[in-house]
Design a protein around this motif. Structure first.
Motif, PDB file in Angstrom:
ATOM      1  N   GLY A 100       0.801  -1.216   0.000  1.00 51.91           N
ATOM      2  CA  GLY A 100       0.000   0.000   0.000  1.00 51.91           C
ATOM      3  C   GLY A 100       0.836   1.270   0.000  1.00 51.91           C
ATOM      4  N   GLY A 101       2.120   1.176   0.273  1.00 59.80           N
ATOM      5  CA  GLY A 101       2.992   2.355   0.314  1.00 59.80           C
ATOM      6  C   GLY A 101       3.353   2.846  -1.081  1.00 59.80           C
ATOM      7  N   GLU A 102       3.986   4.007  -1.112  1.00 58.29           N
ATOM      8  CA  GLU A 102       4.383   4.607  -2.387  1.00 58.29           C
ATOM      9  C   GLU A 102       5.758   5.238  -2.202  1.00 58.29           C
ATOM     10  OE1 GLU A 102       1.124   6.657  -4.491  1.00 58.29           O
ATOM     11  OE2 GLU A 102       2.592   8.277  -4.714  1.00 58.29           O
ATOM     12  N   LEU A 103       6.687   4.931  -3.114  1.00 61.18           N
ATOM     13  CA  LEU A 103       8.023   5.523  -3.071  1.00 61.18           C
ATOM     14  C   LEU A 103       8.135   6.465  -4.259  1.00 61.18           C
ATOM     15  CD1 LEU A 103       9.995   2.162  -2.568  1.00 61.18           C
ATOM     16  CD2 LEU A 103       9.066   3.655  -0.785  1.00 61.18           C
ATOM     17  N   ARG A 104       8.729   7.650  -4.035  1.00 62.89           N
ATOM     18  CA  ARG A 104       8.886   8.616  -5.123  1.00 62.89           C
ATOM     19  C   ARG A 104      10.324   9.091  -5.187  1.00 62.89           C
ATOM     20  NH1 ARG A 104       4.393  11.799  -7.264  1.00 62.89           N
ATOM     21  NH2 ARG A 104       2.532  10.516  -6.977  1.00 62.89           N
ATOM     22  N   ALA A 105      10.840   9.269  -6.411  1.00 60.22           N
ATOM     23  CA  ALA A 105      12.211   9.738  -6.613  1.00 60.22           C
ATOM     24  C   ALA A 105      12.344  10.202  -8.054  1.00 60.22           C
ATOM     25  CB  ALA A 105      13.199   8.605  -6.345  1.00 60.22           C
ATOM     26  N   PRO A 106      13.365  11.015  -8.347  1.00 61.98           N
ATOM     27  CA  PRO A 106      13.580  11.376  -9.764  1.00 61.98           C
ATOM     28  C   PRO A 106      14.087  10.190 -10.584  1.00 61.98           C
ATOM     29  CG  PRO A 106      14.881  12.774  -8.261  1.00 61.98           C
ATOM     30  CD  PRO A 106      14.277  11.703  -7.426  1.00 61.98           C
ATOM     31  N   ALA A 107      14.737   9.210  -9.893  1.00 65.80           N
ATOM     32  CA  ALA A 107      15.379   8.113 -10.630  1.00 65.80           C
ATOM     33  C   ALA A 107      14.933   6.750 -10.112  1.00 65.80           C
ATOM     34  CB  ALA A 107      16.901   8.233 -10.486  1.00 65.80           C
ATOM     35  N   VAL A 108      14.606   5.868 -11.072  1.00 63.89           N
ATOM     36  CA  VAL A 108      14.302   4.472 -10.723  1.00 63.89           C
ATOM     37  C   VAL A 108      15.230   3.569 -11.526  1.00 63.89           C
ATOM     38  CG1 VAL A 108      12.626   2.594 -11.019  1.00 63.89           C
ATOM     39  CG2 VAL A 108      11.894   4.754 -10.049  1.00 63.89           C
ATOM     40  N   ILE A 109      15.855   2.635 -10.833  1.00 63.43           N
ATOM     41  CA  ILE A 109      16.685   1.645 -11.520  1.00 63.43           C
ATOM     42  C   ILE A 109      15.936   0.309 -11.473  1.00 63.43           C
ATOM     43  CG2 ILE A 109      18.904   0.440 -11.529  1.00 63.43           C
ATOM     44  CD1 ILE A 109      20.172   2.941 -10.256  1.00 63.43           C
ATOM     45  N   MET A 110      15.537  -0.142 -12.665  1.00 60.30           N
ATOM     46  CA  MET A 110      14.804  -1.423 -12.770  1.00 60.30           C
ATOM     47  C   MET A 110      15.824  -2.565 -12.776  1.00 60.30           C
ATOM     48  SD  MET A 110      11.488  -1.589 -13.094  1.00 60.30           S
ATOM     49  CE  MET A 110      11.241  -3.063 -14.103  1.00 60.30           C
ATOM     50  N   ALA A 111      15.782  -3.357 -11.707  1.00 60.64           N
ATOM     51  CA  ALA A 111      16.711  -4.490 -11.588  1.00 60.64           C
ATOM     52  C   ALA A 111      15.902  -5.725 -11.220  1.00 60.64           C
ATOM     53  CB  ALA A 111      17.755  -4.176 -10.515  1.00 60.64           C
ATOM     54  N   ALA A 112      14.705  -5.818 -11.846  1.00 59.33           N
ATOM     55  CA  ALA A 112      13.708  -6.788 -11.375  1.00 59.33           C
ATOM     56  C   ALA A 112      13.912  -8.207 -11.902  1.00 59.33           C
ATOM     57  CB  ALA A 112      12.310  -6.294 -11.725  1.00 59.33           C
ATOM     58  N   GLY A 113      14.945  -8.427 -12.727  1.00 58.99           N
ATOM     59  CA  GLY A 113      15.258  -9.794 -13.163  1.00 58.99           C
ATOM     60  C   GLY A 113      14.138 -10.436 -13.970  1.00 58.99           C
ATOM     61  N   GLY A 114      13.956 -11.724 -13.771  1.00 55.75           N
ATOM     62  CA  GLY A 114      12.931 -12.430 -14.540  1.00 55.75           C
ATOM     63  C   GLY A 114      12.460 -13.677 -13.818  1.00 55.75           C
ATOM     64  N   LEU A 115      11.488 -14.312 -14.425  1.00 53.37           N
ATOM     65  CA  LEU A 115      10.959 -15.566 -13.867  1.00 53.37           C
ATOM     66  C   LEU A 115      11.224 -16.688 -14.871  1.00 53.37           C
ATOM     67  CD1 LEU A 115       7.530 -14.406 -12.427  1.00 53.37           C
ATOM     68  CD2 LEU A 115       9.518 -15.210 -11.132  1.00 53.37           C
ATOM     69  N   PRO A 116      11.389 -17.918 -14.373  1.00 52.28           N
ATOM     70  CA  PRO A 116      11.672 -19.019 -15.305  1.00 52.28           C
ATOM     71  C   PRO A 116      10.573 -19.169 -16.354  1.00 52.28           C
ATOM     72  CG  PRO A 116      11.810 -19.762 -13.017  1.00 52.28           C
ATOM     73  CD  PRO A 116      11.295 -18.358 -12.983  1.00 52.28           C
ATOM     74  N   LYS A 117      11.011 -19.437 -17.592  1.00 45.41           N
ATOM     75  CA  LYS A 117      10.052 -19.689 -18.686  1.00 45.41           C
ATOM     76  C   LYS A 117       9.381 -21.028 -18.466  1.00 45.41           C
ATOM     77  CE  LYS A 117      11.686 -17.656 -22.959  1.00 45.41           C
ATOM     78  NZ  LYS A 117      12.512 -17.932 -24.138  1.00 45.41           N
ATOM     79  N   LYS A 118       8.145 -21.108 -18.889  1.00 42.92           N
ATOM     80  CA  LYS A 118       7.400 -22.367 -18.776  1.00 42.92           C
ATOM     81  C   LYS A 118       7.470 -23.106 -20.110  1.00 42.92           C
ATOM     82  CE  LYS A 118       5.385 -21.455 -14.657  1.00 42.92           C
ATOM     83  NZ  LYS A 118       6.323 -20.448 -14.188  1.00 42.92           N
ATOM     84  N   LEU A 119       7.452 -24.439 -20.021  1.00 47.42           N
ATOM     85  CA  LEU A 119       7.452 -25.259 -21.233  1.00 47.42           C
ATOM     86  C   LEU A 119       6.119 -25.189 -21.956  1.00 47.42           C
ATOM     87  CD1 LEU A 119       9.043 -28.763 -20.548  1.00 47.42           C
ATOM     88  CD2 LEU A 119       9.555 -27.251 -22.457  1.00 47.42           C
ATOM     89  N   GLU A 120       5.074 -24.962 -21.155  1.00 45.10           N
ATOM     90  CA  GLU A 120       3.705 -24.899 -21.679  1.00 45.10           C
ATOM     91  C   GLU A 120       3.284 -26.207 -22.333  1.00 45.10           C
ATOM     92  OE1 GLU A 120       3.245 -21.162 -23.754  1.00 45.10           O
ATOM     93  OE2 GLU A 120       3.959 -20.101 -21.978  1.00 45.10           O
ATOM     94  N   VAL A 121       3.470 -27.293 -21.590  1.00 42.22           N
ATOM     95  CA  VAL A 121       2.978 -28.601 -22.048  1.00 42.22           C
ATOM     96  C   VAL A 121       1.997 -29.121 -21.001  1.00 42.22           C
ATOM     97  CG1 VAL A 121       5.066 -29.189 -23.360  1.00 42.22           C
ATOM     98  CG2 VAL A 121       4.883 -29.880 -20.952  1.00 42.22           C
ATOM     99  N   PRO A 122       1.088 -30.021 -21.397  1.00 43.76           N
ATOM    100  CA  PRO A 122       0.150 -30.573 -20.419  1.00 43.76           C
ATOM    101  C   PRO A 122       0.889 -31.229 -19.254  1.00 43.76           C
ATOM    102  CG  PRO A 122      -0.461 -31.225 -22.651  1.00 43.76           C
ATOM    103  CD  PRO A 122       0.862 -30.533 -22.753  1.00 43.76           C
ATOM    104  N   GLY A 123       0.402 -31.009 -18.061  1.00 44.34           N
ATOM    105  CA  GLY A 123       0.988 -31.617 -16.868  1.00 44.34           C
ATOM    106  C   GLY A 123       1.934 -30.684 -16.121  1.00 44.34           C
ATOM    107  N   GLU A 124       2.488 -29.678 -16.827  1.00 41.51           N
ATOM    108  CA  GLU A 124       3.489 -28.805 -16.188  1.00 41.51           C
ATOM    109  C   GLU A 124       2.894 -28.026 -15.021  1.00 41.51           C
ATOM    110  OE1 GLU A 124       4.993 -25.675 -18.693  1.00 41.51           O
ATOM    111  OE2 GLU A 124       6.805 -25.440 -17.471  1.00 41.51           O
TER     112      GLU A 124
END
Ligand code: NAP
Length: 317
Positions: A100-124
């Motif tokens: 619920g909080g909010e952070l404000r600044a002139p500069a934001v550095i996006m270092a949010a990485g990623g999430l593993p890709k899914k195979l997208e096959v039945p059962g996964e």
């Protein structure tokens, strides 16, 4: 509650922590938020052997050291603080928090990485956490003396496949081509491991099981096979966490943010570093370099914003 800073860093992996260390050392009011513990992908890697100056170190140990180091210089590093959006409001960049909080600044550095890709096959999806895993360090020990399948042909698949043989009786690395993109040293290590074999030109069709993984079905040049396994570890790359940006930032077809050599994105006041950024490779050393560059560039930007603010205040006094 709204809190004001000079720099906000979104993501606490090596890229974010390096940015935080440099920003804090340059006396910027700096905050870093991460939805998990500090360290990011370092927690999914057992041994790190390719960070210059440190011959071998455990991933979680390096995570702890990087976090402590940045905090020592004054970085306000907040763990388990998920971000819902990154927005632009005039000269301010706004980071909204799940809490619920909010952070404000002139500069934001996006270092949010990623999430593993899914195979997208039945059962996964159905068998995720019931034998389907994306993290060998987290789940490997649950598979003592079992036969496992590892899917992928990059560094992660070969390195983690090798790691899993500590527990598994056999590891089948299933790859969709007959060439690996993994570094030769990792290929050599996997080939020398007697518990590993390779299934090439193979396309996974289905993961089978009833409450727990029992088998993996794949196809090699039109012929179908079924391999009984106790677990399936999927290492087929990442999807970048760029969708929290609620302003359009230039990205490539896969969603990786495009930057200049100073890590600036197409939006003024937003930098991108590490695995969320379009680049050749995702290494700890390159992530740390990105973070350093972004912090230095953001520091110059924040100084110019503060100069402008002071000039405006003088003019209206
Ligand atoms: P990656 O290098 O992108 O490799 C992904 C692998 O999965 C590729 O072999 C790819 O096949 C395969 N693949 C992708 N989509 C697939 C699909 N839908 N079905 C089946 N196979 C699929 O990913 P990564 O191995 O996770 O590595 C990510 C980054 O982290 C890389 O930059 C890597 O260098 C780095 N990393 C480094 C280390 C280390 O240095 N020790 C360890 C782990 C990761 P194709 O080859 O046919 O495209």
């Amino acid at each position: 509650m709204v809190e004001l800073f000079d720099v906000i860093i979104v993501g606490g992996g090596p890229a974010g922590l390096a940015a935080g260390l440099y920003a804090a050392r340059m006396d910027l009011r700096s905050v870093l938020v991460d939805r998990g513990p500090l360290g990011g992908q370092l927690h999914n890697t057992e041994l790190i052997e390719d960070y210059p100056g440190i011959e071998t170190i455990l991933g979680p140990e390096l995570a702890l050291k990087m976090g402590d180091h940045a905090r020592k210089f004054g970085l306000d590093a907040r763990e388990y603080e998920p971000v819902t959006s990154v927005e632009v409001d005039g000269e301010e960049r706004v980071v909204k928090l799940d809490s619920g909080g909010e952070l404000r600044a002139p500069a934001v550095i996006m270092a949010a990485g990623g999430l593993p890709k899914k195979l997208e096959v039945p059962g996964e999806v159905e068998l995720a956490g019931r034998g389907v895993s994306y993290c060998a360090v987290c789940d490997g020990a649950f598979f003592k003396n079992e036969v496992l399948a590892v899917v992928g042909g990059g560094d992660a698949a070969l390195e983690e496949g090798d790691f899993l043989t500590r527990y598994a009786s056999r590891v089948h690395i299933i790859h969709r081509r007959d060439q690996f993109r993994a570094q030769p040293i990792l290929q050599d290590r996997a080939r020398a491991n007697k518990k590993i074999d390779f299934i090439l030109d193979a396309h996974v069709k289905q993961i089978e099981g009833n409450g727990k993984v029992k088998a993996i079905k794949y196809d090699v040049r039109g012929e179908e096979f079924e391999l009984p396994v106790g677990g399936v570890f999927i290492f087929i790359g990442f999807n970048p966490n760029s969708d929290i940006l609620k302003v359009h930032v230039e990205h490539d077809a896969e969603g990786y943010l495009i930057t200049g050599p100073d890590m600036k994105t197409s939006v003024e006041g937003i930098w991108a570093v590490g695995d969320v950024r379009a680049q050749l490779t995702k290494q700890i050393a390159t992530a740390v370099g990105d973070g350093t560059t972004a912090a230095v560039s953001a520091s110059a930007f924040v100084s110019s914003v503060r100069d402008r603010e002071r000039a405006r205040a003088r003019a209206s006094a």
